[in-house]
Design an enzyme around this catalytic site. Structure first.
Site, PDB file in Angstrom:
ATOM      1  N   ASP A  21       1.194  -1.173  -0.136  1.00 39.96           N
ATOM      2  CA  ASP A  21       0.098   0.631   0.136  1.00 39.96           C
ATOM      3  C   ASP A  21       1.022   0.472  -0.009  1.00 39.96           C
ATOM      4  O   ASP A  21       0.269   2.609  -0.164  1.00 39.96           O
ATOM      5  CB  ASP A  21      -0.746   0.299   1.144  1.00 39.96           C
ATOM      6  CG  ASP A  21      -2.168  -1.011   0.838  1.00 39.96           C
ATOM      7  OD1 ASP A  21      -2.570  -1.059  -0.606  1.00 39.96           O
ATOM      8  OD2 ASP A  21      -3.116  -0.649   1.266  1.00 39.96           O
ATOM      9  N   LYS A  24       3.396   1.237  -4.818  1.00 42.60           N
ATOM     10  CA  LYS A  24       4.788   0.469  -6.482  1.00 42.60           C
ATOM     11  C   LYS A  24       3.871   0.542  -7.436  1.00 42.60           C
ATOM     12  O   LYS A  24       4.591   0.749  -8.445  1.00 42.60           O
ATOM     13  CB  LYS A  24       4.618  -1.179  -6.010  1.00 42.60           C
ATOM     14  CG  LYS A  24       5.331  -0.801  -4.100  1.00 42.60           C
ATOM     15  CD  LYS A  24       5.736  -1.882  -3.593  1.00 42.60           C
ATOM     16  CE  LYS A  24       4.555  -2.903  -2.923  1.00 42.60           C
ATOM     17  NZ  LYS A  24       4.292  -2.762  -2.585  1.00 42.60           N
ATOM     18  N   THR A  25       2.443  -0.324  -7.250  1.00 39.71           N
ATOM     19  CA  THR A  25       1.455  -0.622  -8.735  1.00 39.71           C
ATOM     20  C   THR A  25       1.404   0.775  -8.953  1.00 39.71           C
ATOM     21  O   THR A  25       1.690   1.346 -10.432  1.00 39.71           O
ATOM     22  CB  THR A  25       0.430  -1.065  -7.767  1.00 39.71           C
ATOM     23  OG1 THR A  25       0.599  -2.995  -7.633  1.00 39.71           O
ATOM     24  CG2 THR A  25       0.014  -1.714  -9.567  1.00 39.71           C
ATOM     25  N   HIS A  84       3.666  -9.716  -0.027  1.00 43.86           N
ATOM     26  CA  HIS A  84       5.472  -9.540   0.228  1.00 43.86           C
ATOM     27  C   HIS A  84       6.234 -10.733  -0.039  1.00 43.86           C
ATOM     28  O   HIS A  84       6.809 -10.568  -0.338  1.00 43.86           O
ATOM     29  CB  HIS A  84       5.334  -9.721   1.813  1.00 43.86           C
ATOM     30  CG  HIS A  84       6.050 -10.096   2.299  1.00 43.86           C
ATOM     31  ND1 HIS A  84       7.866  -8.861   2.467  1.00 43.86           N
ATOM     32  CD2 HIS A  84       7.064 -10.840   3.319  1.00 43.86           C
ATOM     33  CE1 HIS A  84       8.311  -8.934   2.933  1.00 43.86           C
ATOM     34  NE2 HIS A  84       7.909 -10.446   4.218  1.00 43.86           N
TER      35      HIS A  84
HETATM   36  P1  GDP Z   1       1.271  -0.978  -3.441  1.00 40.64           P
HETATM   37  O1  GDP Z   1       0.631  -2.303  -2.581  1.00 40.64           O
HETATM   38  O2  GDP Z   1       2.268  -0.701  -2.949  1.00 40.64           O
HETATM   39  O3  GDP Z   1       1.424  -1.776  -5.051  1.00 40.64           O
HETATM   40  O4  GDP Z   1       0.397   0.014  -3.392  1.00 40.64           O
HETATM   41  P2  GDP Z   1      -0.677   0.960  -4.496  1.00 40.64           P
HETATM   42  O5  GDP Z   1      -0.307   1.153  -5.415  1.00 40.64           O
HETATM   43  O6  GDP Z   1      -1.497  -0.489  -4.334  1.00 40.64           O
HETATM   44  O7  GDP Z   1      -1.543   1.660  -3.397  1.00 40.64           O
HETATM   45  C1  GDP Z   1      -1.950   1.413  -2.327  1.00 40.64           C
HETATM   46  C2  GDP Z   1      -2.694   2.717  -2.095  1.00 40.64           C
HETATM   47  O8  GDP Z   1      -2.538   4.422  -1.973  1.00 40.64           O
HETATM   48  C3  GDP Z   1      -4.029   3.082  -3.126  1.00 40.64           C
HETATM   49  O9  GDP Z   1      -5.378   3.290  -2.494  1.00 40.64           O
HETATM   50  C4  GDP Z   1      -2.902   4.306  -4.167  1.00 40.64           C
HETATM   51  O10 GDP Z   1      -4.270   5.166  -5.002  1.00 40.64           O
HETATM   52  C5  GDP Z   1      -2.783   4.807  -2.517  1.00 40.64           C
HETATM   53  N1  GDP Z   1      -1.640   5.984  -3.044  1.00 40.64           N
HETATM   54  C6  GDP Z   1      -0.820   5.330  -4.522  1.00 40.64           C
HETATM   55  N2  GDP Z   1       0.147   6.230  -5.288  1.00 40.64           N
HETATM   56  C7  GDP Z   1      -0.022   7.389  -4.019  1.00 40.64           C
HETATM   57  C8  GDP Z   1      -0.008   9.037  -4.697  1.00 40.64           C
HETATM   58  O11 GDP Z   1       1.355   9.041  -4.519  1.00 40.64           O
HETATM   59  N3  GDP Z   1      -0.518  10.109  -3.482  1.00 40.64           N
HETATM   60  C9  GDP Z   1      -1.379   9.653  -2.629  1.00 40.64           C
HETATM   61  N4  GDP Z   1      -2.447  10.583  -2.458  1.00 40.64           N
HETATM   62  N5  GDP Z   1      -2.123   8.128  -2.977  1.00 40.64           N
HETATM   63  C10 GDP Z   1      -1.661   7.317  -3.352  1.00 40.64           C
HETATM   64 MG    MG Z   2       0.884  -3.827  -5.399  1.00 40.52          MG
END
Ligand code: GDP
Ligand code: MG
Length: 389
Positions: A21, A24-25, A84
């Site tokens: 969260d 990354k994606t 993970h």
């Molecule tokens: P991952 O699990 O690391 O791949 O994270 P995700 O890309 O799925 O993002 C997790 C959450 O964080 C989602 O609700 C995204 O919309 C939010 N999010 C991701 N990047 C940003 C950002 O640059 N700014 C904000 N405010 N929220 C973000």
């Molecule tokens: Mg992801």
């Protein structure tokens, strides 16, 4: 007809790492969007990365999304993984042969457990260069973000990454995806940091060809296709290869990278090889495709092993001779018996010498790295010192 892959720039493999969260994606999608607008590839939306087809082989589910893009100076294959456990499997087995990594840390949360674990994993598997993306900078308070940056630099230094010199870029994947110019520029800055900070790795193109199979599938009417990263050497359509594990010799009749046909592939490339006349289900993840006669398989070897401490996610109790964990070697996952010799036990945090007898023959060579896993967690990391037979 499909457009052929033309090698105009050096190719590198990178990937996003970091706590769930932290974005990354979203960041991966944003990178493809920003570069697509500059003609450096195709935009891959969030859903296409996050919902990459699951591959269930031999009871291991592997989730890995590959996207490709180009900066002015380089062609990149970029991997993003949802969970993970996927990082552990793909990084320790070398399936995701990363030349460098983008560590994603949320400006709102800072370092979290998986942030630290991925840095440790990267160190163990020989990822020598990390660039930090402090993501969600759009939503973070500046002073708090300064603290997060300090904390990340300390973490990297603690793992031998020279935290003071590692590039740290404040980005917003989400706002860049929205087309916000300020945050689009932040993605460009991140990519510049990757271009300049991650050096071109040495590729063993002159060595005999070797590819460890990440996935194998049968395509009706075409035959069996194996995918994976070329570990060393080069391969061309028409070359003879040996499949270790299946014990067959065959010919490569097709070669592709990211869906584009190519005439020849080399160390570092992510490819799909079409193999002539190989029966359905004869090849699996973990098998090795190599130049005939260039590698030998064995089941016994001696190794130096670091037993992870409890703090690093390892065991809390020692291991002894007769312990029978899983060995992750390249893309293979094989059970093995350990023998510590004179040593009674190895405690978490110890580095020891051991002899291992695997449940089946696997291509081995001195210097090859592997991970030891037990009940879904990594408990050791080692290197083969001698192949016994
Ligand atoms: P991952 O699990 O690391 O791949 O994270 P995700 O890309 O799925 O993002 C997790 C959450 O964080 C989602 O609700 C995204 O919309 C939010 N999010 C991701 N990047 C940003 C950002 O640059 N700014 C904000 N405010 N929220 C973000
Ligand atoms: Mg992801």
């Amino acid at each position: 007809p499909k457009t052929a892959y033309v090698r105009t720039k050096p190719h590198l493999n990178i990937g996003t790492m970091g706590h769930v969260d932290h974005g990354k994606t979203t960041l991966t999608a944003a990178i493809t969007k920003v570069l697509a607008e500059r003609g450096g590839g195709t935009f891959v939306p969030f859903d296409r990365i996050d919902k990459a087809p699951e591959e269930a082989l031999r009871g291991i589910t592997i989730n890995i999304a590959h996207v490709e893009y180009e900066t002015d100076t380089r062609h990149y294959a970029h991997v993003d993984m949802p969970g993970h456990a996927d990082y552990v499997k793909n990084m320790v087995t070398g399936a995701a042969q990363l030349d460098g990594a983008i560590l994603v840390v949320s400006a709102l949360d800072g370092i979290m457990p998986q942030t630290a674990e991925h840095v440790l994993l990267a160190r163990q598997v020989g990822v020598d260069h990390i660039v930090v993306a402090i993501n969600k900078a759009d939503a973070g308070d500046e002073e708090l973000t300064d603290l997060v940056e300090l904390e990340v630099r300390e973490l990297l230094s603690a793992h031998g990454y020279g935290g003071d010199s590692v590039p740290v870029v404040r980005v917003s994947g989400l706002k860049a995806l929205d087309g916000d110019p300020r945050w689009t520029a932040s993605i460009e800055a991140l990519l510049d940091a990757v271009d300049t900070y991650v050096p071109m790795p040495e590729r063993y193109v002159d060595a005999p060809f070797l590819l460890s199979v990440e996935n194998a599938l049968t395509i009706t009417g075409r035959g069996t296709v194996v995918t994976g990263a070329v570990e060393r050497g080069t391969i061309e359509v028409g070359d003879r290869v040996e499949v270790l594990g299946a014990e067959i010799e065959t010919v490569v009749t097709g070669l592709e990278t990211f869906g584009k046909p190519m005439d020849s592939a080399q160390a570092g490339d992510n490819v799909a090889l079409l193999l002539r006349g190989v029966p359905r289900d004869a090849v699996r993840r973990g098998y090795v495709v190599a130049a005939p006669g260039s590698v030998t398989s064995a089941r016994r070897f001696s190794a130096h092993v670091y037993v992870l401490s409890a703090k690093e996610g390892g065991r809390t109790t020692p291991i002894g001779s007769g312990y029978r964990p899983q060995f992750y070697i390249r893309t293979a996952d094989v059970v093995g018996d350990i023998d510590l010799g004179e040593l009674a036990v190895a405690r978490p945090g110890d580095t020891v010498t051991m002899t291992v007898e695997l449940g089946r023959d696997v291509p081995l060579q001195p210097g090859l790295g592997f991970a030891i896993r037990e009940g879904g967690r990594t408990v050791g990391a080692g290197t083969v010192t001698e192949v016994i037979g």
